[in-house]
Scaffold this motif. Structure first.
Motif, PDB file in Angstrom:
ATOM      1  N   LEU A   1       0.845  -1.206   0.000  1.00  8.25           N
ATOM      2  CA  LEU A   1       0.000   0.000   0.000  1.00  8.25           C
ATOM      3  C   LEU A   1       0.873   1.247   0.000  1.00  8.25           C
ATOM      4  CD1 LEU A   1      -2.915   1.249   0.270  1.00  8.25           C
ATOM      5  CD2 LEU A   1      -2.450   1.390   2.704  1.00  8.25           C
ATOM      6  N   VAL A   2       1.859   1.270   0.912  1.00 11.00           N
ATOM      7  CA  VAL A   2       2.761   2.422   1.011  1.00 11.00           C
ATOM      8  C   VAL A   2       3.480   2.645  -0.317  1.00 11.00           C
ATOM      9  CG1 VAL A   2       4.853   3.287   2.125  1.00 11.00           C
ATOM     10  CG2 VAL A   2       3.074   2.212   3.498  1.00 11.00           C
ATOM     11  N   GLU A   3       3.926   1.519  -0.929  1.00 14.16           N
ATOM     12  CA  GLU A   3       4.653   1.653  -2.192  1.00 14.16           C
ATOM     13  C   GLU A   3       3.747   2.141  -3.311  1.00 14.16           C
ATOM     14  OE1 GLU A   3       7.091  -1.635  -3.385  1.00 14.16           O
ATOM     15  OE2 GLU A   3       8.068  -1.725  -1.420  1.00 14.16           O
ATOM     16  N   ASP A   4       2.481   1.692  -3.306  1.00 16.12           N
ATOM     17  CA  ASP A   4       1.504   2.159  -4.295  1.00 16.12           C
ATOM     18  C   ASP A   4       1.312   3.660  -4.174  1.00 16.12           C
ATOM     19  OD1 ASP A   4       1.187  -0.318  -5.255  1.00 16.12           O
ATOM     20  OD2 ASP A   4      -0.926  -0.546  -4.728  1.00 16.12           O
ATOM     21  N   CYS A   5       1.137   4.124  -2.936  1.00 15.81           N
ATOM     22  CA  CYS A   5       0.926   5.548  -2.703  1.00 15.81           C
ATOM     23  C   CYS A   5       2.138   6.343  -3.169  1.00 15.81           C
ATOM     24  CB  CYS A   5       0.687   5.822  -1.224  1.00 15.81           C
ATOM     25  SG  CYS A   5      -0.920   5.283  -0.677  1.00 15.81           S
ATOM     26  N   LEU A   6       3.327   5.816  -2.871  1.00 15.72           N
ATOM     27  CA  LEU A   6       4.555   6.491  -3.262  1.00 15.72           C
ATOM     28  C   LEU A   6       4.626   6.607  -4.770  1.00 15.72           C
ATOM     29  CD1 LEU A   6       7.287   7.665  -2.279  1.00 15.72           C
ATOM     30  CD2 LEU A   6       8.245   5.408  -2.710  1.00 15.72           C
ATOM     31  N   GLU A   7       4.275   5.510  -5.451  1.00 20.85           N
ATOM     32  CA  GLU A   7       4.285   5.455  -6.914  1.00 20.85           C
ATOM     33  C   GLU A   7       3.375   6.549  -7.484  1.00 20.85           C
ATOM     34  OE1 GLU A   7       5.775   4.436 -10.210  1.00 20.85           O
ATOM     35  OE2 GLU A   7       6.299   3.252  -8.422  1.00 20.85           O
ATOM     36  N   LEU A   8       2.160   6.605  -6.946  1.00 20.28           N
ATOM     37  CA  LEU A   8       1.175   7.579  -7.387  1.00 20.28           C
ATOM     38  C   LEU A   8       1.706   8.990  -7.177  1.00 20.28           C
ATOM     39  CD1 LEU A   8      -1.830   8.049  -8.323  1.00 20.28           C
ATOM     40  CD2 LEU A   8      -2.367   8.301  -5.893  1.00 20.28           C
ATOM     41  N   TYR A   9       2.295   9.167  -6.005  1.00 16.50           N
ATOM     42  CA  TYR A   9       2.760  10.486  -5.619  1.00 16.50           C
ATOM     43  C   TYR A   9       3.939  10.920  -6.496  1.00 16.50           C
ATOM     44  CZ  TYR A   9       6.506  12.617  -2.895  1.00 16.50           C
ATOM     45  OH  TYR A   9       7.607  13.306  -2.508  1.00 16.50           O
ATOM     46  N   LEU A  10       4.794   9.967  -6.870  1.00 14.75           N
ATOM     47  CA  LEU A  10       5.918  10.293  -7.756  1.00 14.75           C
ATOM     48  C   LEU A  10       5.407  10.677  -9.136  1.00 14.75           C
ATOM     49  CD1 LEU A  10       8.624   7.625  -6.868  1.00 14.75           C
ATOM     50  CD2 LEU A  10       8.575  10.048  -6.280  1.00 14.75           C
ATOM     51  N   ARG A  11       4.355   9.985  -9.600  1.00 16.81           N
ATOM     52  CA  ARG A  11       3.802  10.277 -10.913  1.00 16.81           C
ATOM     53  C   ARG A  11       3.252  11.716 -10.931  1.00 16.81           C
ATOM     54  NH1 ARG A  11      -0.120   5.722 -12.522  1.00 16.81           N
ATOM     55  NH2 ARG A  11       1.563   4.459 -11.643  1.00 16.81           N
ATOM     56  N   VAL A  12       2.586  12.102  -9.827  1.00 14.77           N
ATOM     57  CA  VAL A  12       2.084  13.477  -9.722  1.00 14.77           C
ATOM     58  C   VAL A  12       3.253  14.465  -9.716  1.00 14.77           C
ATOM     59  CG1 VAL A  12       0.855  15.115  -8.253  1.00 14.77           C
ATOM     60  CG2 VAL A  12      -0.012  12.785  -8.520  1.00 14.77           C
ATOM     61  N   ALA A  13       4.304  14.095  -8.959  1.00 11.47           N
ATOM     62  CA  ALA A  13       5.440  15.007  -8.810  1.00 11.47           C
ATOM     63  C   ALA A  13       6.120  15.276 -10.150  1.00 11.47           C
ATOM     64  CB  ALA A  13       6.444  14.435  -7.815  1.00 11.47           C
ATOM     65  N   ARG A  14       6.062  14.278 -11.050  1.00 10.43           N
ATOM     66  CA  ARG A  14       6.725  14.439 -12.338  1.00 10.43           C
ATOM     67  C   ARG A  14       6.057  15.504 -13.209  1.00 10.43           C
ATOM     68  NH1 ARG A  14       6.908   8.776 -12.389  1.00 10.43           N
ATOM     69  NH2 ARG A  14       8.908   8.120 -11.570  1.00 10.43           N
ATOM     70  N   ILE A  47      -1.344  10.796   9.150  1.00 15.08           N
ATOM     71  CA  ILE A  47      -0.069  11.153   9.774  1.00 15.08           C
ATOM     72  C   ILE A  47       0.977  10.065   9.544  1.00 15.08           C
ATOM     73  CG2 ILE A  47       1.066  11.613  11.979  1.00 15.08           C
ATOM     74  CD1 ILE A  47      -0.730  13.674  12.348  1.00 15.08           C
ATOM     75  N   GLY A  48       0.543   8.813   9.651  1.00 16.64           N
ATOM     76  CA  GLY A  48       1.471   7.710   9.416  1.00 16.64           C
ATOM     77  C   GLY A  48       2.018   7.737   7.999  1.00 16.64           C
ATOM     78  N   LEU A  49       1.142   8.066   7.036  1.00 17.32           N
ATOM     79  CA  LEU A  49       1.527   8.100   5.624  1.00 17.32           C
ATOM     80  C   LEU A  49       2.500   9.245   5.357  1.00 17.32           C
ATOM     81  CD1 LEU A  49       0.373   6.080   3.587  1.00 17.32           C
ATOM     82  CD2 LEU A  49      -0.987   7.932   2.646  1.00 17.32           C
ATOM     83  N   VAL A  50       2.163  10.437   5.867  1.00 20.88           N
ATOM     84  CA  VAL A  50       3.046  11.593   5.680  1.00 20.88           C
ATOM     85  C   VAL A  50       4.418  11.303   6.301  1.00 20.88           C
ATOM     86  CG1 VAL A  50       3.438  13.994   6.376  1.00 20.88           C
ATOM     87  CG2 VAL A  50       1.203  13.307   5.515  1.00 20.88           C
ATOM     88  N   ALA A  51       4.423  10.749   7.517  1.00 20.66           N
ATOM     89  CA  ALA A  51       5.689  10.455   8.200  1.00 20.66           C
ATOM     90  C   ALA A  51       6.504   9.447   7.400  1.00 20.66           C
ATOM     91  CB  ALA A  51       5.414   9.923   9.611  1.00 20.66           C
TER      92      ALA A  51
END
Lengths: 284, 284
Positions: A1-14, A47-51
């Protein structure tokens, strides 16, 4: 789940353009407002996700200066610092740091063939735990300070919104009136005018929220000054971390760098000071 | 004055033979016993001096692995952590760490041309403050826990003497019966037999002091186990710090390395755990 969120977030960041940044900034702010007002499980998860993402990003910056932390220990320390405020507020932070040191020692001994000196690995781990864990702990300490009252939530929003106003005002005042550069070696775009604008922004929001909390004008002035100054120092410091890591332009969001840490850098410094200021000046 | 003392102490350290080491070890132990029993100004001076020399030595080890701390900040943090227990026990360690982080940020920004990354300088500073400052703070927290009673002093001696007994027994049992090497990569002379002997030594002294404090046998057993294990881990970790710094043989006291840190390494780890153990098991 964490890795999925990170993936999504990186795609947005690009999708690196001003519009995206403003939209994602406003989105993050509204999302944090929503979860802090709602509270409960969504707040724990948020909070856990942001941290977690912040630790991922900070760890990369630390690796780039050849000072990798003991990764699992850094996660553990930050997560325990964060959640102890919900589930075990009596747990001493000093005991946690001492335990972290002991566990880190043993890990370093087991990895004693590593080319990273034990003191550097421990230093990075403690730096990360204090830089990221302590502020989140203190937001939650402020949040949970008043049982059965919305004052804790209001205080948390006072800090978060003042930081956001400080960021925004510093940016727009700097862009409009900025002439005298502030700290060109670290962050070339920052100006003295922008910094003053940031403090004004912090004051305006602190005033509105402070009146709702029935604070006096002197208290509000001191609070907004502490928030405005420490938020902007936090912003500059994160720029320095990126500069040290060779990620030069804070405007270019290279995938995996910047991101969440760029968004929350200014919010990381004020909470500990606000908490003890409010306690010692009897504002709570 | 501090430099004079350091000079004298380095001259003693150069006379490197077993007799000198035993004499200086016993001398340091008797001196610390005397000042802890006497208390007052001599204790302030003694603790300040030990902390200062320990910081000098740790700083050198950190420089040797290319991770110099922000020196003045490290001194400040350790000294304030130490003396706050006498003069301002209400001062929060977390606030001090947050202040240290902020002040360190500003220092790192001013020195932004330094070839040492800001996160490394901050990491070393925080590591030093926690590794040296926290244990001294907790010895004094234990010492000052009981107003107008000698129990705090007795508790402090329980910990210090148990650590000393652990060190001594580990050495002699290891030398006499030692066969199975314990952690050869870090400290080649340590043996499993010695480690067990150390825990027995810690138990014997904890038993004597614990009975004087009217502690139950279970409490004494738990205490001595925590002290014996954490003291020996602290000893090993300091060996690792020296090994990383390229100061290989812990038996050879190269001027400026080893010294006070070699003497107090085992005593640095137990106090935080003893304090919270005693609190949570209602031993105080």
């Amino acid at each position: 789940l964490v890795e999925d969120c990170l993936e999504l977030y990186l795609r947005v960041a690009r999708l690196n353009n001003t519009a995206t940044r403003i939209i994602s900034g406003v989105f993050l702010l509204l999302l944090s407002l929503a979860v802090f007002i709602y509270g409960g499980v969504p707040l724990y998860v948020f909070i856990g996700l942001v941290a977690t993402i912040a630790v991922i990003e900070l760890r990369r910056l630390l690796i780039l200066v050849n000072a990798p932390p003991i990764t699992w220990l850094l996660y553990m320390l930050v997560i325990v610092l964060v959640y102890k405020q919900f589930f075990a507020p009596f747990l001493s932070t000093e005991l946690l740091l001492a335990l972290g040191l002991l566990v880190g020692f043993v890990t370093a001994m087991i990895n004693s063939k590593s080319r990273v000196a034990a003191s550097i690995a421990m230093g990075s781990t403690l730096f990360g735990a204090i830089y990221l864990g302590l502020p989140i702990e203190y937001y939650l300490r402020i949040y949970t300070h008043f049982y059965g009252s919305s004052r804790g939530m209001m205080w948390t929003l006072l800090v978060l919104l003042s930081v956001a106003a400080c960021d925004t005002m510093a940016y727009f005042v700097g862009r409009t009136f900025g002439k005298h550069r502030f700290f060109p070696r670290i962050s070339p775009k920052k100006t003295v005018e922008g910094a003053v604008g940031g403090i004004v922004g912090s004051f305006i929001v602190s005033f509105i929220m402070g009146r709702l909390l029935h604070l006096g004008i002197t208290d509000i002035g001191v609070l907004s000054l502490v928030i405005g100054v420490s938020a902007q120092l936090g912003d500059l410091f994160e720029s320095l971390l990126k500069r040290n890591a060779g990620v030069k332009d804070s405007g270019t969001l290279i995938p995996g760098h910047g991101g969440i840490l760029d968004r929350i850098d200014a919010a990381l410094i004020p909470p500990v000071f606000v908490y003890y200021l409010a306690i010692s000046l009897h504002m709570f």
